[in-house]
Design an enzyme around this catalytic site. Sequence first.
Site, PDB file in Angstrom:
ATOM      1  CG  PHE A 131      -1.887  -1.095   1.193  1.00 41.90           C
ATOM      2  CD1 PHE A 131      -3.142  -1.130   0.571  1.00 41.90           C
ATOM      3  CD2 PHE A 131      -1.464  -2.397   1.961  1.00 41.90           C
ATOM      4  CE1 PHE A 131      -3.918  -2.276   0.556  1.00 41.90           C
ATOM      5  CE2 PHE A 131      -2.374  -3.422   1.881  1.00 41.90           C
ATOM      6  CZ  PHE A 131      -3.451  -3.352   1.238  1.00 41.90           C
ATOM      7  CB  VAL A 140       1.327   0.116   5.505  1.00 41.00           C
ATOM      8  CG1 VAL A 140       0.986   1.790   5.352  1.00 41.00           C
ATOM      9  CG2 VAL A 140      -0.001  -0.628   5.687  1.00 41.00           C
ATOM     10  CB  CYS A 141       4.847   2.783   1.820  1.00 42.62           C
ATOM     11  SG  CYS A 141       6.186   3.820   1.539  1.00 42.62           S
ATOM     12  CB  VAL A 142       7.779   3.284   6.716  1.00 45.13           C
ATOM     13  CG1 VAL A 142       8.915   3.460   5.782  1.00 45.13           C
ATOM     14  CG2 VAL A 142       7.806   3.930   8.076  1.00 45.13           C
ATOM     15  N   GLY A 185       2.933   6.247   4.677  1.00 44.58           N
ATOM     16  CA  GLY A 185       2.009   6.303   5.922  1.00 44.58           C
ATOM     17  C   GLY A 185       2.197   7.466   6.986  1.00 44.58           C
TER      18      GLY A 185
END
Length: 119
Positions: free
Chosen positions: A39, A77-79, A82
Amino acid sequence: MQFGILVNEGPFNHQAADSAYQFCKAAIGKGHTVARVFFYYDGVHNANRLSEPQADDRNVVRRWSELARDHGVDLVVCVAAGLRRGIKDELLAEGFRISGLGQLIEVGIQADRTLTFGD
């Protein structure tokens, strides 16, 4: 066949998240594997456990969590994306984890096909 999935749109502002989820369900139903869903951009909102759609609306976040639980799909989830959008570890729904773009590169190398949903 093994698939990697990239979701770039949020669950309620674009059809991309629903299409990605439906693709994953169909692929798994046909005996394929979905190794990872990554994501990115506004797609990180698919992981927000605080999301509470109306009772008569689909709960996209819960659908993703159930996919991870029932079929072992890795939801990443892409840090960076996010954090820009206020999504941190403590806000992640069940089955999601935060990591970096290396996870997207890795699934792109390992999967037979990587599909992108959303701009």
